[in-house]
Design an enzyme around this catalytic site. Structure first.
Site, mmCIF file in Angstrom:
data_model
loop_
_atom_site.group_PDB
_atom_site.id
_atom_site.type_symbol
_atom_site.label_atom_id
_atom_site.label_comp_id
_atom_site.label_asym_id
_atom_site.label_seq_id
_atom_site.Cartn_x
_atom_site.Cartn_y
_atom_site.Cartn_z
ATOM 1 N N ARG A 228 29.088 69.488 38.755
ATOM 2 C CA ARG A 228 28.507 69.245 40.064
ATOM 3 C C ARG A 228 27.241 70.078 40.252
ATOM 4 O O ARG A 228 26.498 69.865 41.185
ATOM 5 C CB ARG A 228 29.508 69.745 41.110
ATOM 6 C CG ARG A 228 30.053 68.712 42.005
ATOM 7 C CD ARG A 228 30.917 69.447 43.027
ATOM 8 N NE ARG A 228 32.325 69.198 42.766
ATOM 9 C CZ ARG A 228 32.958 68.141 43.258
ATOM 10 N NH1 ARG A 228 32.342 67.273 44.012
ATOM 11 N NH2 ARG A 228 34.227 67.955 42.987
ATOM 12 N N ASP B 100 28.407 64.212 40.770
ATOM 13 C CA ASP B 100 29.140 64.603 41.960
ATOM 14 C C ASP B 100 30.282 63.597 42.126
ATOM 15 O O ASP B 100 30.150 62.601 42.840
ATOM 16 C CB ASP B 100 28.153 64.547 43.141
ATOM 17 C CG ASP B 100 28.844 64.908 44.433
ATOM 18 O OD1 ASP B 100 29.903 65.554 44.380
ATOM 19 O OD2 ASP B 100 28.319 64.516 45.495
ATOM 20 N N VAL B 101 31.394 63.878 41.421
ATOM 21 C CA VAL B 101 32.485 62.896 41.394
ATOM 22 C C VAL B 101 33.013 62.650 42.804
ATOM 23 O O VAL B 101 33.286 63.587 43.549
ATOM 24 C CB VAL B 101 33.632 63.380 40.472
ATOM 25 C CG1 VAL B 101 34.808 62.413 40.506
ATOM 26 C CG2 VAL B 101 33.130 63.538 39.063
ATOM 27 N N LYS C 283 45.380 70.975 28.905
ATOM 28 C CA LYS C 283 46.628 71.131 29.619
ATOM 29 C C LYS C 283 46.331 71.700 31.017
ATOM 30 O O LYS C 283 45.288 72.316 31.181
ATOM 31 C CB LYS C 283 47.599 72.027 28.854
ATOM 32 C CG LYS C 283 47.110 73.488 28.735
ATOM 33 C CD LYS C 283 48.231 74.427 28.527
ATOM 34 C CE LYS C 283 48.847 74.882 29.809
ATOM 35 N NZ LYS C 283 48.151 75.991 30.491
ATOM 36 N N LYS D 55 45.883 78.889 17.055
ATOM 37 C CA LYS D 55 45.905 80.319 16.721
ATOM 38 C C LYS D 55 46.288 80.494 15.244
ATOM 39 O O LYS D 55 47.154 79.787 14.735
ATOM 40 C CB LYS D 55 46.908 81.068 17.615
ATOM 41 C CG LYS D 55 46.444 81.175 19.069
ATOM 42 C CD LYS D 55 47.385 82.007 19.881
ATOM 43 C CE LYS D 55 47.082 81.927 21.370
ATOM 44 N NZ LYS D 55 46.038 82.843 21.828
ATOM 45 N N ASP E 51 53.011 76.259 33.288
ATOM 46 C CA ASP E 51 51.751 76.755 32.735
ATOM 47 C C ASP E 51 51.885 77.176 31.270
ATOM 48 O O ASP E 51 50.959 76.991 30.484
ATOM 49 C CB ASP E 51 51.295 77.956 33.585
ATOM 50 C CG ASP E 51 49.918 78.465 33.213
ATOM 51 O OD1 ASP E 51 49.008 77.633 33.056
ATOM 52 O OD2 ASP E 51 49.749 79.696 33.074
ATOM 53 N N HIS F 246 52.850 75.756 25.532
ATOM 54 C CA HIS F 246 52.680 76.731 24.450
ATOM 55 C C HIS F 246 54.016 77.156 23.821
ATOM 56 O O HIS F 246 54.173 77.141 22.606
ATOM 57 C CB HIS F 246 51.984 77.993 24.964
ATOM 58 C CG HIS F 246 50.674 77.729 25.635
ATOM 59 N ND1 HIS F 246 49.804 76.751 25.235
ATOM 60 C CD2 HIS F 246 50.062 78.335 26.684
ATOM 61 C CE1 HIS F 246 48.723 76.765 26.003
ATOM 62 N NE2 HIS F 246 48.863 77.704 26.894
HETATM 63 C C1 BG6 Z 1 46.655 79.199 29.428
HETATM 64 C C2 BG6 Z 1 47.326 79.472 30.751
HETATM 65 O O1 BG6 Z 1 47.048 77.965 28.928
HETATM 66 O O2 BG6 Z 1 47.018 80.212 28.496
HETATM 67 C C3 BG6 Z 1 46.962 80.847 31.266
HETATM 68 O O3 BG6 Z 1 46.920 78.492 31.701
HETATM 69 C C4 BG6 Z 1 47.243 81.905 30.222
HETATM 70 O O4 BG6 Z 1 47.676 81.148 32.473
HETATM 71 C C5 BG6 Z 1 46.618 81.520 28.884
HETATM 72 O O5 BG6 Z 1 46.699 83.127 30.683
HETATM 73 C C6 BG6 Z 1 47.072 82.461 27.794
HETATM 74 O O6 BG6 Z 1 46.361 82.199 26.628
HETATM 75 P P1 BG6 Z 1 46.176 83.315 25.527
HETATM 76 O O7 BG6 Z 1 45.485 82.638 24.399
HETATM 77 O O8 BG6 Z 1 45.343 84.404 26.166
HETATM 78 O O9 BG6 Z 1 47.537 83.792 25.181
#
Ligand code: BG6
Length: 494
Positions: free
Chosen positions: A52, A91-92, A150, A184, A237, A242
């Site tokens: 934006r 500007d969606v 994500k 990683k 989250d 993860h």
């Molecule tokens: C993200 C989360 O996917 O991963 C965050 O939304 C988190 O809340 C982050 O802090 C952690 O990633 P990393 O690579 O620092 O362990």
């Protein structure tokens, strides 16, 4: 000296939607700079940020120079990288939106034969509308790919809706759902450790393994993230993506080849074998906490509800968990009866992500004082692999045992820089290799397992257990293991 751009890579236009946002400035642009410096971008590849912001190319380049470059040291080849950068304002939802798409269309004109990558570094509700608008603007070519950050939705139904919307425009083979943990180094090394060495596989099962712990502990809190975090929480989250991905890599069967479908097929089988945790079992097998003010190192930090933010806490802020622990079980022949303890939290005493495989006691003890072997795969910081063995302390007289580590530190063993996860993943996106990205069925299987836990938490009306910042989480997390005489691996917290 920077390496010259690769001649054999295909030139691409990488369009980052949310291109001036936090993820882009902190992760994507530094990663792309490193890809460029190491010769992994074709000469003609361009990076186009959409935001934006009302910036032109020169403004955007100036912003990147001011905000991204300082963290990059000598930044060899920086000018070449900066010249790849462009900016398109869109500007969606606003009256000027069509003008934004027109500007992007002109920038891309004549490059229909180039690879085109749309990277959506934006909230999930924008994924469908973005894809639709890109399609309407005639920008989706057969060589296009779309990368989805994500979280993909907030439950199974919303994930399915997003997958349907994006899937109406892009074929599954063009959709790259990113989980940066899969990029990683230690995570990729886990596959190599398991499937390129012969000694682990025969003992990688319930006969020899007592339990597995997967921890992603962070010291950071959530300042300025209330808008997102209040409606996410640690389970959505971190665990849904993860931690479950890490569980899959530990638990999966050996794939027949290291190929995009073979690896992902095996991961889906693990997710589908997770024993559902439903109803009152949720109270027994899960724990949630929220940090209150506390001491972290030399600092006193505020609790979640007092974090500085542009919005005030709401009822959702009181209910959201910043810590989650779950006792999971993989119901198959290999893992029957082996608990997988998952845990993640903000404002814990140390930043430490690791997978701990705890082996069983020796079947018959002839020495006093033996403790079971333990394999620790450290993801961050200090990436490495440590195997705890029992050894005899030197000396005559009585045999005294001591646990000693057999350690591989990546930093000491390899002199090459450990690349950031996004470097690996962006390289794979540009090369069109989706092995390390999540397939639709994986994401949906993960939500299918997570949903009943969240439903029970929300239905119970209970608040998360408080834990002071700087401690290892709420008391319930310790009880979760103590019930079966186990303890968390806390070495890095001590
Ligand atoms: C993200 C989360 O996917 O991963 C965050 O939304 C988190 O809340 C982050 O802090 C952690 O990633 P990393 O690579 O620092 O362990």
């Amino acid at each position: 000296m920077p390496v010259q751009p690769s001649a054999d890579r295909r030139a691409a236009d990488l369009i980052i939607f949310g291109g001036t946002g936090d993820l882009s400035m902190r992760k994507l642009l530094p990663a792309l700079y490193h890809c460029d410096r190491d010769g992994r971008l074709a000469e003609d590849t361009r990076i186009i940020a959409m935001s934006r912001g009302g910036l032109d190319d020169a403004d955007f380049r100036g912003k990147v120079d001011a905000e991204v470059r300082p963290a990059l040291g000598a930044a060899e080849g920086w000018d070449r990288f900066v010249n790849r950068l462009h900016h398109v304002s869109v500007d969606v939802g606003g009256p000027a939106e069509p003008a934004g798409w027109d500007a992007l269309t002109s920038l891309l004109a004549g490059r229909e034969d180039h690879d085109r990558v749309f990277y959506l570094a934006s909230p999930p509700m924008t994924f469908g509308p973005f894809c639709h608008s890109a399609y309407e603007a005639g920008l989706v070519t057969p060589q296009s790919r779309v990368v989805l950050e994500k979280p993909l939705g907030r439950d199974l139904a919303s994930a399915q809706a997003i997958n349907d919307e994006v899937g109406a425009i892009f074929d599954e083979s063009q959709i790259f759902r990113i989980d940066h943990y899969l990029g990683k180094e230690t995570v990729q090394n886990l596959l190599v450790l398991r499937f390129a060495n012969v000694f682990l596989e025969p003992i990688w099962n319930s006969l020899w393994i007592d339990h597995v712990q997967i921890t992603a502990a962070e010291t950071v809190g959530t300042p300025g993230r209330r808008g997102y975090y209040d409606h996410a929480g640690a389970l959505r989250d971190m665990v849904q993506n993860h931690l479950l991905q890490l569980l899959c890599l530990v638990a999966m069967e050996p794939p027949s080849k290291n190929d995009r479908e073979a690896v992902r097929d095996e991961k889906v089988k693990v997710l589908e074998s997770l024993r559902p945790i439903v109803g009152s079992e949720v109270d027994r097998f899960t724990v949630r906490g929220q940090y209150t003010s506390g001491r972290l190192g030399d600092e006193t930090v505020p609790g979640y509800l007092d974090e500085p933010d542009s919005t005030r806490p709401t009822a959702a802020s009181h209910r959201v968990e910043t810590f989650a622990a779950v006792r999971a079980e993989v119901k198959n022949w290999r893992w029957a009866g082996v608990p997988f303890y998952l845990r993640t939290g903000k404002r814990l005493p140390a930043r430490q992500s690791e997978i701990v495989v705890q082996f069983k006691d020796v079947p018959h003890a002839i020495f006093a004082g033996a403790t079971p072997n333990r394999l620790v795969l450290r993801l961050q910081p200090d990436e490495g692999i440590h195997l705890r063995l029992m050894a005899k302390e030197p000396g005559a007289g009585e045999v005294t045992l001591r646990p000693v580590p057999l350690s591989l530190s990546f930093a000491d063993t390899f002199t090459t820089r450990v690349p950031d996860a996004y470097e690996r993943l962006l390289t794979d996106v540009l090369a069109g290799n989706p092995t390390l990205f999540m397939r639709r069925d994986e994401v949906e299987a993960a939500w299918r397992w997570i949903d009943p836990i969240i439903a029970h938490w929300e239905g119970s009306g209970m608040s998360p257990e408080p834990y002071p910042a700087g401690t290892a989480g709420p008391a319930g997390a310790h009880e979760l293991l103590a019930r079966s005489d186990r303890t968390w691996h806390e070495e890095a917290f001590e």
